[in-house]
Scaffold this motif. Sequence first.
Motif, mmCIF file in Angstrom:
data_model
loop_
_atom_site.group_PDB
_atom_site.id
_atom_site.type_symbol
_atom_site.label_atom_id
_atom_site.label_comp_id
_atom_site.label_asym_id
_atom_site.label_seq_id
_atom_site.Cartn_x
_atom_site.Cartn_y
_atom_site.Cartn_z
ATOM 1 N N LYS A 193 44.910 46.289 34.725
ATOM 2 C CA LYS A 193 44.028 47.015 34.852
ATOM 3 C C LYS A 193 43.518 48.433 34.491
ATOM 4 O O LYS A 193 42.895 48.855 34.185
ATOM 5 N N THR A 201 36.826 45.081 33.131
ATOM 6 C CA THR A 201 36.746 45.186 34.986
ATOM 7 C C THR A 201 37.690 44.228 35.433
ATOM 8 O O THR A 201 37.914 43.125 34.734
ATOM 9 N N ASP A 203 39.552 42.249 39.012
ATOM 10 C CA ASP A 203 38.455 42.037 40.433
ATOM 11 C C ASP A 203 39.969 41.952 41.348
ATOM 12 O O ASP A 203 40.101 40.609 41.648
ATOM 13 N N TRP A 204 40.669 42.341 42.145
ATOM 14 C CA TRP A 204 41.534 41.550 42.888
ATOM 15 C C TRP A 204 41.299 40.218 43.610
ATOM 16 O O TRP A 204 42.259 39.627 43.528
ATOM 17 N N ASP A 205 40.153 40.191 44.483
ATOM 18 C CA ASP A 205 40.330 39.047 44.968
ATOM 19 C C ASP A 205 40.344 38.025 44.451
ATOM 20 O O ASP A 205 40.825 36.768 44.059
ATOM 21 N N LYS A 206 39.340 37.815 43.199
ATOM 22 C CA LYS A 206 39.287 36.963 41.857
ATOM 23 C C LYS A 206 40.570 36.731 41.157
ATOM 24 O O LYS A 206 41.009 35.797 40.763
ATOM 25 N N TRP A 207 40.942 37.939 40.871
ATOM 26 C CA TRP A 207 42.909 37.519 40.457
ATOM 27 C C TRP A 207 43.378 37.152 40.756
ATOM 28 O O TRP A 207 44.310 35.717 40.671
ATOM 29 N N CYS A 214 39.710 35.446 34.990
ATOM 30 C CA CYS A 214 39.288 37.067 35.134
ATOM 31 C C CYS A 214 39.319 37.224 33.190
ATOM 32 O O CYS A 214 39.290 38.662 34.169
#
Length: 215
Positions: A193, A201, A203-207, A214
């Motif tokens: 990040k 960008t 994304d924590w949830d997708k990661w 991602c």
Amino acid sequence: MNIEVNEILNTYDGGLTWRSDYAVDGKFCVARLRNRLDKAHHPVGDGEFWWLNSVPKKVTSFVGRAKQGRISFAEALERRNILVTSPMCGLCADQIESTDHILTSCSMVKETLCMVLNWCGIPLEYFSGVNEVLAFARNWGHCPKKKETLTCIIYGTIWSLWKARNDRIFRGEILKPAKIMDFIKGTVFTWRKYRAKKGDTMDWDKWCVSPLTCT
């Protein structure tokens, strides 16, 4: 490293004059050289080593030393006549500690690596040494971005396992594979990040669900 000395500094007039492509306004620019180093290939020991910009330099250096078997594990310290409390593995305490055991072959490490591969959506693999797991990540798949992400995750895994080993030995903290896995996810996410290119960008949830999608 595939950088020739004369690429950095050249002499003229019989050695009386020095010129460099890394000079700005007559002064040597370290930032330019650093940028060139980041783009170079780094042979380490028995093969090429990937120096990733997305990984902290100290971590990359540690992984490079691990590839060469040059980290201070118990067996190596004993060979240098340095007193150790126990030569046994700092994670499982079942076998003599060596680089390949502590980072790939230990039962606790194998469980953690299986969790990492499952998180990445990669079929289960078992590794017998650090070189083997690094080569697997470097050669996996056909997408350069996903290959770089997987290698970054593997570097983070090796670093996290070494940290877990040290925490157990020096702090008495025993971390289970699931906890180490959480640390790997958070650590590598932070690396990527804050070292991402402008406009990229994370994304924590997708990661957390699928890191290789991602990229």
